[in-house]
Write a protein that holds these residues in place. Structure first.
Motif, PDB file in Angstrom:
ATOM      1  N   LYS A 130       0.805  -1.221   0.000  1.00 39.85           N
ATOM      2  CA  LYS A 130       0.000   0.000   0.000  1.00 39.85           C
ATOM      3  C   LYS A 130       0.839   1.272   0.000  1.00 39.85           C
ATOM      4  CE  LYS A 130      -4.023  -2.113   0.339  1.00 39.85           C
ATOM      5  NZ  LYS A 130      -3.570  -3.518   0.472  1.00 39.85           N
ATOM      6  N   ARG A 131       2.028   1.198   0.592  1.00 33.66           N
ATOM      7  CA  ARG A 131       2.840   2.416   0.732  1.00 33.66           C
ATOM      8  C   ARG A 131       4.301   2.036   0.820  1.00 33.66           C
ATOM      9  NH1 ARG A 131       3.712   5.627   5.711  1.00 33.66           N
ATOM     10  NH2 ARG A 131       2.216   4.240   6.748  1.00 33.66           N
ATOM     11  N   ALA A 149      10.726   0.903   4.536  1.00 38.58           N
ATOM     12  CA  ALA A 149       9.460   0.258   4.894  1.00 38.58           C
ATOM     13  C   ALA A 149       8.529   0.141   3.692  1.00 38.58           C
ATOM     14  CB  ALA A 149       8.772   1.043   6.007  1.00 38.58           C
ATOM     15  N   MET A 150       7.952  -1.054   3.528  1.00 39.74           N
ATOM     16  CA  MET A 150       6.957  -1.324   2.488  1.00 39.74           C
ATOM     17  C   MET A 150       5.705  -1.838   3.196  1.00 39.74           C
ATOM     18  SD  MET A 150       9.715  -3.183  -0.024  1.00 39.74           S
ATOM     19  CE  MET A 150      10.719  -3.653   1.405  1.00 39.74           C
ATOM     20  N   PHE A 151       4.725  -0.970   3.371  1.00 36.26           N
ATOM     21  CA  PHE A 151       3.542  -1.298   4.160  1.00 36.26           C
ATOM     22  C   PHE A 151       2.570  -2.177   3.371  1.00 36.26           C
ATOM     23  CE2 PHE A 151       5.212   2.260   6.484  1.00 36.26           C
ATOM     24  CZ  PHE A 151       4.900   1.972   7.807  1.00 36.26           C
ATOM     25  N   PHE A 152       2.142  -3.276   4.026  1.00 43.66           N
ATOM     26  CA  PHE A 152       1.170  -4.169   3.387  1.00 43.66           C
ATOM     27  C   PHE A 152      -0.131  -4.261   4.187  1.00 43.66           C
ATOM     28  CE2 PHE A 152       3.980  -6.781   6.020  1.00 43.66           C
ATOM     29  CZ  PHE A 152       3.093  -7.555   6.757  1.00 43.66           C
ATOM     30  N   ASN A 153      -0.102  -3.878   5.451  1.00 45.12           N
ATOM     31  CA  ASN A 153      -1.317  -3.850   6.273  1.00 45.12           C
ATOM     32  C   ASN A 153      -1.279  -2.561   7.095  1.00 45.12           C
ATOM     33  OD1 ASN A 153      -3.428  -4.152   8.075  1.00 45.12           O
ATOM     34  ND2 ASN A 153      -2.962  -6.266   8.607  1.00 45.12           N
ATOM     35  N   GLU A 154      -1.812  -1.493   6.525  1.00 47.08           N
ATOM     36  CA  GLU A 154      -1.728  -0.201   7.197  1.00 47.08           C
ATOM     37  C   GLU A 154      -2.654  -0.118   8.408  1.00 47.08           C
ATOM     38  OE1 GLU A 154      -0.011   3.325   4.983  1.00 47.08           O
ATOM     39  OE2 GLU A 154      -1.752   2.791   3.764  1.00 47.08           O
ATOM     40  N   LYS A 155      -3.708  -0.914   8.421  1.00 51.04           N
ATOM     41  CA  LYS A 155      -4.602  -0.927   9.581  1.00 51.04           C
ATOM     42  C   LYS A 155      -3.826  -1.325  10.827  1.00 51.04           C
ATOM     43  CE  LYS A 155      -8.865  -2.991  11.403  1.00 51.04           C
ATOM     44  NZ  LYS A 155      -9.973  -3.936  11.159  1.00 51.04           N
ATOM     45  N   ARG A 156      -2.946  -2.287  10.683  1.00 47.92           N
ATOM     46  CA  ARG A 156      -2.111  -2.752  11.793  1.00 47.92           C
ATOM     47  C   ARG A 156      -0.735  -2.082  11.820  1.00 47.92           C
ATOM     48  NH1 ARG A 156      -3.677  -6.324  16.091  1.00 47.92           N
ATOM     49  NH2 ARG A 156      -5.536  -7.438  15.400  1.00 47.92           N
ATOM     50  N   GLY A 157      -0.443  -1.280  10.799  1.00 45.05           N
ATOM     51  CA  GLY A 157       0.859  -0.618  10.723  1.00 45.05           C
ATOM     52  C   GLY A 157       1.988  -1.582  10.417  1.00 45.05           C
ATOM     53  N   LEU A 158       1.699  -2.634   9.641  1.00 43.26           N
ATOM     54  CA  LEU A 158       2.696  -3.667   9.358  1.00 43.26           C
ATOM     55  C   LEU A 158       3.411  -3.414   8.038  1.00 43.26           C
ATOM     56  CD1 LEU A 158       0.742  -6.888  10.408  1.00 43.26           C
ATOM     57  CD2 LEU A 158       2.169  -5.378  11.809  1.00 43.26           C
ATOM     58  N   SER A 184       7.512  -6.442  16.703  1.00 41.82           N
ATOM     59  CA  SER A 184       6.195  -6.080  17.230  1.00 41.82           C
ATOM     60  C   SER A 184       5.089  -6.406  16.230  1.00 41.82           C
ATOM     61  CB  SER A 184       6.163  -4.589  17.582  1.00 41.82           C
ATOM     62  OG  SER A 184       6.937  -4.341  18.729  1.00 41.82           O
ATOM     63  N   GLY A 185       5.455  -6.986  15.092  1.00 43.49           N
ATOM     64  CA  GLY A 185       4.465  -7.354  14.081  1.00 43.49           C
ATOM     65  C   GLY A 185       4.975  -7.173  12.666  1.00 43.49           C
ATOM     66  N   CYS A 186       5.886  -6.212  12.492  1.00 44.95           N
ATOM     67  CA  CYS A 186       6.467  -6.000  11.164  1.00 44.95           C
ATOM     68  C   CYS A 186       7.404  -7.153  10.805  1.00 44.95           C
ATOM     69  CB  CYS A 186       7.239  -4.684  11.130  1.00 44.95           C
ATOM     70  SG  CYS A 186       6.189  -3.219  11.042  1.00 44.95           S
ATOM     71  N   VAL A 187       7.822  -7.163   9.543  1.00 45.97           N
ATOM     72  CA  VAL A 187       8.735  -8.200   9.052  1.00 45.97           C
ATOM     73  C   VAL A 187      10.107  -7.552   8.870  1.00 45.97           C
ATOM     74  CG1 VAL A 187       9.196  -9.874   7.220  1.00 45.97           C
ATOM     75  CG2 VAL A 187       6.822  -9.339   7.869  1.00 45.97           C
ATOM     76  N   ARG A 188      11.043  -7.926   9.726  1.00 45.76           N
ATOM     77  CA  ARG A 188      12.380  -7.332   9.697  1.00 45.76           C
ATOM     78  C   ARG A 188      13.303  -8.112   8.766  1.00 45.76           C
ATOM     79  NH1 ARG A 188      13.427  -6.932  16.195  1.00 45.76           N
ATOM     80  NH2 ARG A 188      11.892  -5.298  16.704  1.00 45.76           N
ATOM     81  N   VAL A 189      14.121  -7.357   8.022  1.00 44.50           N
ATOM     82  CA  VAL A 189      15.050  -7.942   7.051  1.00 44.50           C
ATOM     83  C   VAL A 189      16.442  -7.357   7.284  1.00 44.50           C
ATOM     84  CG1 VAL A 189      15.518  -8.258   4.586  1.00 44.50           C
ATOM     85  CG2 VAL A 189      13.157  -8.117   5.388  1.00 44.50           C
TER      86      VAL A 189
END
Length: 242
Positions: A130-131, A149-158, A184-189
């Motif tokens: 999404k962003r 950051a590449m947002f895929f679930n903005e509702k959850r801020g992921l 905390s929920g995001c996917v770290r690389v």
């Protein structure tokens, strides 16, 4: 002596009530969203390689396995135009509750960190990007750095992003946890890999993409039975757990 027994009893009751309260708040927080996919394999690699799935209308498909254990657990695979480009270790959400008390919430608001208790959860499903942010992006809530950051679930801020260099203990501490649940929920690389993923997503840009059901990956249809399309980033993120 009776007074001491009374005080001890009151303290014991207070502790039990506190434990019960936290258990209830934990139960309330750990509720999956209605759009979340079930546990199991979601990505049909064979169908994707054959080109007979709606996923092929996306230039890139990023597949994340958020499982805690297993041969492909805590990994990310990047596919571009039906070719596997890379596989790398990641860290997804811890899948627990981070309890933020009143004092810590105030401190975090002034400095860095979440301000309320939350479930450190990575949602399963099919999500279009999404962003897209750049190397200097910071979280709007915690103020922690989230480079690329590449947002895929903005509702959850992921988002998929680089391991934050300002984690307690430094970036190396976060990198040492790759391959394990740690965020905390995001996917770290890893910092040596994130730029390639980011550049590939940016290069694909936006285009005409099918709107997919986040639970099943099947296209949504309009009132006439036609597949719905929208303009969006031509990168799909699939989070599965098996």
């Amino acid at each position: 002596m009776k007074r001491l027994v009374t005080v001890f009893s009151l303290l014991l009751v207070a502790m039990l009530l506190s434990v019960q309260s936290f258990a209830q708040s934990k139960k309330n927080l750990m509720i999956e969203d209605t759009y979340e996919a079930p546990v199991g394999r979601l990505f049909n690699e064979a169908a994707y390689f054959k080109g007979n799935t709606y996923l092929n209308e996306y230039t890139n498909v990023i597949v994340i396995n958020k499982a805690a254990k297993g041969p492909t657990a805590q990994t990310l695979r990047l596919y571009t135009n039906r070719q596997l480009i890379l596989t790398t270790d990641v860290s997804t959400g811890r899948e627990d509750i981070e309890k933020i008390g009143a004092v810590r919430g105030v401190v975090n608001k002034i400095f860095k960190g979440a301000t309320s208790s939350h479930w450190r959860h990575t949602t399963r499903g099919f999500y279009s990007v999404k962003r897209i942010e750049g190397p200097n992006y910071r979280s709007g809530e915690s103020k922690f750095k989230m480079p690329y950051a590449m947002f895929f679930n903005e509702k959850r801020g992921l988002a998929v992003h680089q391991v934050p260099p300002d984690l307690s203990g430094g970036e190396s501490a976060g990198e040492a946890m790759l391959g394990q649940r740690a965020s905390s929920g995001c996917v770290r690389v890893h910092k040596n890999t994130i730029y390639q993923i980011h550049a590939t997503v940016v290069a694909a840009d936006r285009g005409h993409i099918p709107v997919l059901d986040t639970k099943t990956g099947q296209p949504l249809r309009d009132q006439y039975g036609q597949v719905r399309y929208e303009r969006g980033y031509k990168t799909l993120v699939i989070v599965e757990e098996y």
